[in-house]
Scaffold this motif. Structure first.
Motif, PDB file in Angstrom:
ATOM      1  N   MET A 365      12.622  -5.256  -9.784  1.00 33.83           N
ATOM      2  CA  MET A 365      11.364  -5.539  -9.092  1.00 33.83           C
ATOM      3  C   MET A 365      11.583  -5.243  -7.609  1.00 33.83           C
ATOM      4  N   ASP A 366      10.917  -4.219  -7.114  1.00 32.61           N
ATOM      5  CA  ASP A 366      11.108  -3.798  -5.722  1.00 32.61           C
ATOM      6  C   ASP A 366      10.220  -4.632  -4.803  1.00 32.61           C
ATOM      7  N   ASP A 367       9.982  -4.130  -3.610  1.00 30.04           N
ATOM      8  CA  ASP A 367       9.236  -4.815  -2.552  1.00 30.04           C
ATOM      9  C   ASP A 367       7.884  -5.347  -3.041  1.00 30.04           C
ATOM     10  N   GLY A 368       7.461  -6.510  -2.480  1.00 28.86           N
ATOM     11  CA  GLY A 368       6.097  -6.993  -2.726  1.00 28.86           C
ATOM     12  C   GLY A 368       6.000  -8.292  -3.510  1.00 28.86           C
ATOM     13  N   SER A 442       8.476  -0.837  14.182  1.00 32.21           N
ATOM     14  CA  SER A 442       8.780   0.297  13.312  1.00 32.21           C
ATOM     15  C   SER A 442       8.492  -0.194  11.913  1.00 32.21           C
ATOM     16  N   ARG A 443       7.693   0.533  11.182  1.00 28.91           N
ATOM     17  CA  ARG A 443       7.172   0.092   9.879  1.00 28.91           C
ATOM     18  C   ARG A 443       6.587  -1.320  10.001  1.00 28.91           C
ATOM     19  N   TYR A 444       5.998  -1.611  11.142  1.00 28.39           N
ATOM     20  CA  TYR A 444       5.354  -2.902  11.458  1.00 28.39           C
ATOM     21  C   TYR A 444       6.337  -4.070  11.449  1.00 28.39           C
ATOM     22  N   VAL A 475      20.917  -6.685  -7.047  1.00 31.91           N
ATOM     23  CA  VAL A 475      20.127  -6.855  -5.824  1.00 31.91           C
ATOM     24  C   VAL A 475      20.133  -5.547  -5.055  1.00 31.91           C
ATOM     25  N   LYS A 476      18.946  -5.095  -4.660  1.00 29.69           N
ATOM     26  CA  LYS A 476      18.845  -3.916  -3.791  1.00 29.69           C
ATOM     27  C   LYS A 476      18.640  -4.439  -2.378  1.00 29.69           C
ATOM     28  N   TRP A 477      19.618  -4.194  -1.517  1.00 29.15           N
ATOM     29  CA  TRP A 477      19.588  -4.690  -0.132  1.00 29.15           C
ATOM     30  C   TRP A 477      19.052  -3.569   0.751  1.00 29.15           C
ATOM     31  N   ASP A 478      17.827  -3.759   1.239  1.00 30.40           N
ATOM     32  CA  ASP A 478      17.175  -2.711   2.021  1.00 30.40           C
ATOM     33  C   ASP A 478      17.241  -3.034   3.514  1.00 30.40           C
ATOM     34  N   MET A 479      16.948  -2.040   4.345  1.00 29.58           N
ATOM     35  CA  MET A 479      16.987  -2.206   5.807  1.00 29.58           C
ATOM     36  C   MET A 479      16.180  -1.051   6.383  1.00 29.58           C
ATOM     37  N   GLY A 526      15.761   2.587   4.047  1.00 30.03           N
ATOM     38  CA  GLY A 526      14.771   3.668   4.000  1.00 30.03           C
ATOM     39  C   GLY A 526      15.385   4.822   3.231  1.00 30.03           C
ATOM     40  N   GLY A 527      15.990   4.521   2.073  1.00 29.65           N
ATOM     41  CA  GLY A 527      16.792   5.505   1.344  1.00 29.65           C
ATOM     42  C   GLY A 527      18.200   5.481   1.896  1.00 29.65           C
ATOM     43  N   GLY A 528      18.673   6.623   2.390  1.00 30.25           N
ATOM     44  CA  GLY A 528      20.078   6.735   2.792  1.00 30.25           C
ATOM     45  C   GLY A 528      20.324   6.623   4.281  1.00 30.25           C
ATOM     46  N   SER A 545      18.448   8.473  -1.044  1.00 36.75           N
ATOM     47  CA  SER A 545      17.343   8.956  -0.206  1.00 36.75           C
ATOM     48  C   SER A 545      16.039   8.470  -0.797  1.00 36.75           C
ATOM     49  N   ASP A 546      15.039   8.248   0.060  1.00 36.92           N
ATOM     50  CA  ASP A 546      13.699   7.950  -0.453  1.00 36.92           C
ATOM     51  C   ASP A 546      13.071   9.205  -1.037  1.00 36.92           C
ATOM     52  N   ASN A 547      13.689  10.329  -0.840  1.00 35.55           N
ATOM     53  CA  ASN A 547      13.203  11.587  -1.395  1.00 35.55           C
ATOM     54  C   ASN A 547      13.774  11.741  -2.810  1.00 35.55           C
TER      55      ASN A 547
HETATM   56  C1  GLA Z   1      12.349   1.588   1.482  1.00 35.10           C
HETATM   57  C2  GLA Z   1      13.232   1.920   0.304  1.00 35.10           C
HETATM   58  C3  GLA Z   1      12.381   2.183  -0.919  1.00 35.10           C
HETATM   59  C4  GLA Z   1      11.552   0.974  -1.219  1.00 35.10           C
HETATM   60  C5  GLA Z   1      10.721   0.578  -0.015  1.00 35.10           C
HETATM   61  C6  GLA Z   1      10.026  -0.753  -0.219  1.00 35.10           C
HETATM   62  O1  GLA Z   1      11.602   2.677   1.881  1.00 35.10           O
HETATM   63  O2  GLA Z   1      14.058   2.993   0.594  1.00 35.10           O
HETATM   64  O3  GLA Z   1      13.195   2.524  -2.006  1.00 35.10           O
HETATM   65  O4  GLA Z   1      12.387  -0.085  -1.615  1.00 35.10           O
HETATM   66  O5  GLA Z   1      11.505   0.482   1.157  1.00 35.10           O
HETATM   67  O6  GLA Z   1       9.308  -1.137   0.881  1.00 35.10           O
END
Ligand code: GLA
Length: 727
Positions: A365-368, A442-444, A475-479, A526-528, A545-547
């Motif tokens: 379950m990702d963001d939100g 940045s990204r609010y 756990v996916k640790w994002d930044m 933000g991906g890599g 990568s987000d790509n």
């Molecule tokens: C970043 C991540 C994405 C996703 C979004 C969620 O961009 O790289 O994979 O998790 O945030 O906001």
């Protein structure tokens, strides 16, 4: 024994299986660098030359000898103030406000095992797999000490370096610049290979000649960044994938960094890797120490491919940790590209149900899912499950997903806060904002001040309270933004904050992996944007990568492969047309590219046709067949997708009994020419069977003449051979 001290010549030699590194304590106590290259015995001090260097500096004790100059001699740890006018590895501001350091040898110590670094990620090894060397240098005037650390891992052909600055002087000093790794090469013509990029297009390969002057890459963003990766290669001009000399440096650090390469007046080359100098001025009171992060160094005399395999092995076996270090990673479905912020508990369960039916092993379950987080505008910092949105508690959702036979994973972004959040309303001073200025958004979102322990403690407790609600196995640790507006109310100097932030991050991560040893962590920025050896100590895989476009990914994964192993590269099959590029590609092509990393899916499975669903079932079976080979095999680049008309790569098992060769075509023409893919790394003159077609091939012919890539209809076609040695 891999580290030797030779009394007579006062040389210290570090041997790995195929490389040698040597330094000498010279007549004035300077620590000079003699040699780093192919394994060699004996004393290499004949490489030092002494000619009249008239207009360079000469140390006072050299008297009238103008041939002795630190401006021309190769050094291990050059500083300002010794007569060396090249780029220094270290600048210290002394109590008397001068910037001069004159480090001389005091003593050294050799011991079994690999040193570790308090509070920092570092390469580790069993006691009998590595040796460590500690060299104490001291400035006799100020008393400030530099303790140079070297770790030697012979089997990996790896040497690590780190430096500790000890304020043994009588007053306050500050560290203004620190590069733990310096490599002075007296001869040779080199290229500087770096990996530049941007969000959604990270780690592009760039090779440029080292010229007179200094080429510098780095990050001022407080993180390692999408823009430049903290790993570089110095290659002889003629060096190719399979032949020639090259040196690599990978920084085990996730904050700002810089790497400098340049030729001096005598055409000697210096390469440095260390902390970013910008906004850096680390205060040391009397008796205090500053421990630098470490750099992994490796050398190959057999081209860039071997250099990469040295890095891969070291990172995979001696940096990544935890339950999943060697274990097959679960094939996951991530909800982000399937539904972004627009989901309910019901829609997630519908997605999970479909995933389970296709043989996927974990639902993420990702963001939100927390606070008021229905868009990028709000909610970060409020780590409270939005039960209204989910229609149930987190525990209940996880149970239902587990009941489908799926593991459950969750997304977090602990370092961030939105202004529209309860956390920010309560603790506005916890975010980086300079008093009297309005912060950059940045990204609010704003960045929380992780240099402050109470901030780290608070967020840690919030996150644990979430993870404790059920059986979370990933756990996916994002930044998702760079640091700016650096000001910490609690700090005695703002010049320490960026580094202390990284220490706060590492502290959080260490506590997390200790408390939840069974959770698989995946890094992401933000991906890599924070794909570095520092993060890999805590998160054995990172979202590359987000790509997710497979054709762009050919280049992204190509660049990534120079340093980082496939076992660290998160790669997913997503929808077509692709969400980032709108490019249309086949399911097969998307899967082949994703299979060259840690495989998963990220699309709305409920929108797929029955035919596509069947394809997914086959892909999963296929990946499972090869997962161990991809994760632990030796990686070979077969083409350069930046310049060739296909991306091709290969995984070869350690015993060379099996090899998986994968290729994806790029441009399509009428009346196509045929491309021959030259296989690598097989046993010579041995028969291998292609398990896809059943045909037998001679390995030498496969490696010398190659195998014709079938001309298939349409663009971006993927093809693979799975060769197994015929018994
Ligand atoms: C970043 C991540 C994405 C996703 C979004 C969620 O961009 O790289 O994979 O998790 O945030 O906001």
């Amino acid at each position: 024994m891999s580290i030797f001290y030779e009394e007579q010549s006062r040389t210290i030699t570090l041997h790995t299986v195929s490389t040698t590194y040597q330094m000498q304590i010279d007549r004035y106590g300077f620590l000079l660098h003699l040699y780093y290259g192919k394994r060699a015995d004996g004393c290499m001090d004949y490489l030092l030359t002494y000619y009249d260097r008239g207009f360079s500096g000469n140390p006072y004790e050299a008297g009238t000898d103008k041939t002795y100059s630190m401006d021309s001699l190769p050094q291990e740890f050059p500083s300002l103030g010794t007569g060396d006018y090249r780029t220094p590895a270290c600048i210290i501001k002394n109590t008397d406000r001068t910037y001069c350091s004159d480090f001389r040898y005091v003593s050294h110590r050799i011991r079994e095992g690999k040193y570790s670094l308090p509070g920092l990620p570092a390469v580790y090894a069993q006691e009998d797999e590595a040796q460590s060397l500690e060299i104490l240098l001291r400035d006799p005037v100020t008393g400030v000490e530099a303790v140079l650390l070297y770790g030697v891992l012979p089997e990996c052909d790896v040497i690590t370096r780190s430096v500790k600055i000890v304020n043994a002087s009588q007053g306050h000093v500050s560290v203004k610049k620190l590069a733990p790794a310096c490599l002075d090469l007296v001869g040779g013509d080199y290229d500087f290979i770096t990996f530049y990029g941007r969000h959604a297009m990270e780690r592009n390969f760039q090779r440029m000649p080292v010229g007179h002057g200094t080429s510098k890459i780095g990050s001022l963003r407080g993180t390692s960044s999408h823009q430049y990766n903290p790993a570089v290669i110095l290659a002889e001009r003629e060096t190719t994938e399979d032949a020639g000399a090259c040196y690599g440096m990978a920084f085990v650090y996730s904050g700002g960094f810089q790497s400098e390469a340049g030729r001096d007046q005598y055409s000697q080359t210096r390469l440095l890797m260390g902390l970013s100098e910008e906004q850096f001025s680390y205060p040391l009171h009397v008796g205090e120490e500053f421990q630098s992060p470490e750099v992994i160094l490796t050398y190959s005399s057999a081209g860039l491919g071997k250099l990469s395999r040295n890095f891969h092995r070291c990172i995979r076996e001696h940096l990544c940790r935890g339950k999943y270090k060697e274990a097959a990673r679960p094939i996951l479905l991530n909800s982000w590209e399937a539904s972004y912020f627009n989901f309910t508990g019901e829609s997630l369960l519908a997605l999970a149900r479909q995933a389970a039916e296709l043989g996927i092993e974990m639902f993420v379950m990702d963001d939100g899912w927390f606070g008021q987080r229905d868009s990028e505008l709000r909610g970060l910092g409020d780590w409270k499950v939005n039960e209204e949105k989910l229609g149930c508690s987190l525990g209940e959702l996880i149970r239902k997903i587990n009941d489908m036979g799926l593991k459950f994973g969750i997304w977090i972004e602990p370092e961030m806060v939105n202004e529209d959040s309860d956390l920010y309303r309560e603790h506005p001073d916890w975010a980086f904002v300079i008093p009297g200025r309005r912060p950059n958004r940045s990204r609010y979102q704003l960045v929380l001040d992780f240099s402050r322990k109470e901030v780290v403690d608070y967020i840690f407790d919030q996150i644990c309270a979430v993870l404790d609600q059920g059986n979370v196995e990933y756990v996916k640790w994002d930044m998702n933004r760079s640091l700016a507006d650096i000001y910490s109310a609690a700090a005695d100097s703002q010049g320490r904050v960026l580094h202390d932030y990284v220490l706060g991050l590492y502290d959080f991560l260490e506590r997390l992996v200790t408390r939840y040893p069974n959770i698989l962590l995946e890094g992401c920025s933000g991906g890599g944007g924070r794909f570095d050896a520092g993060m890999l100590y805590y998160t054995p895989q990172i979202w590359c990568s987000d790509n997710t476009d497979p054709i762009d990914r050919l280049e992204i994964q190509y660049g990534t492969s120079f340093i980082y192993p496939a076992s660290s590269v998160g790669a997913h099959v997503s929808a077509s047309p692709n969400h980032q590029t709108r490019r249309v590609t086949s399911m097969k092509t998307r899967a082949m590219v994703a299979m060259a990393g840690v495989f998963g899916y990220e699309l709305n499975l409920n929108e797929l046709s029955d035919g596509e669903k069947d394809e997914i079932r086959c892909q999963i079976a296929e990946y499972k067949k090869h997962a161990a080979l991809v994760q632990q095999g030796d990686y070979y680049r077969l083409t350069n997708p930046q310049t060739d008309n296909q991306g091709a790569w290969e995984f070869v098992s350690r015993d060379q009994k099996e090899a998986l060769v994968q290729v994806v075509g790029i441009k399509k023409h009428a009346n196509m020419t045929v491309d021959y893919i030259r296989v690598k790394g097989l046993k010579e003159n041995t028969m291998y069977r292609d398990m896809e077609t059943g045909r037998l091939y001679n390995s030498t012919a496969l490696m010398e003449a190659g195998v014709p890539k079938p001309v298939l209809e349409g663009e971006y076609q993927a093809y693979q051979w799975y060769f197994v040695e015929e018994e």
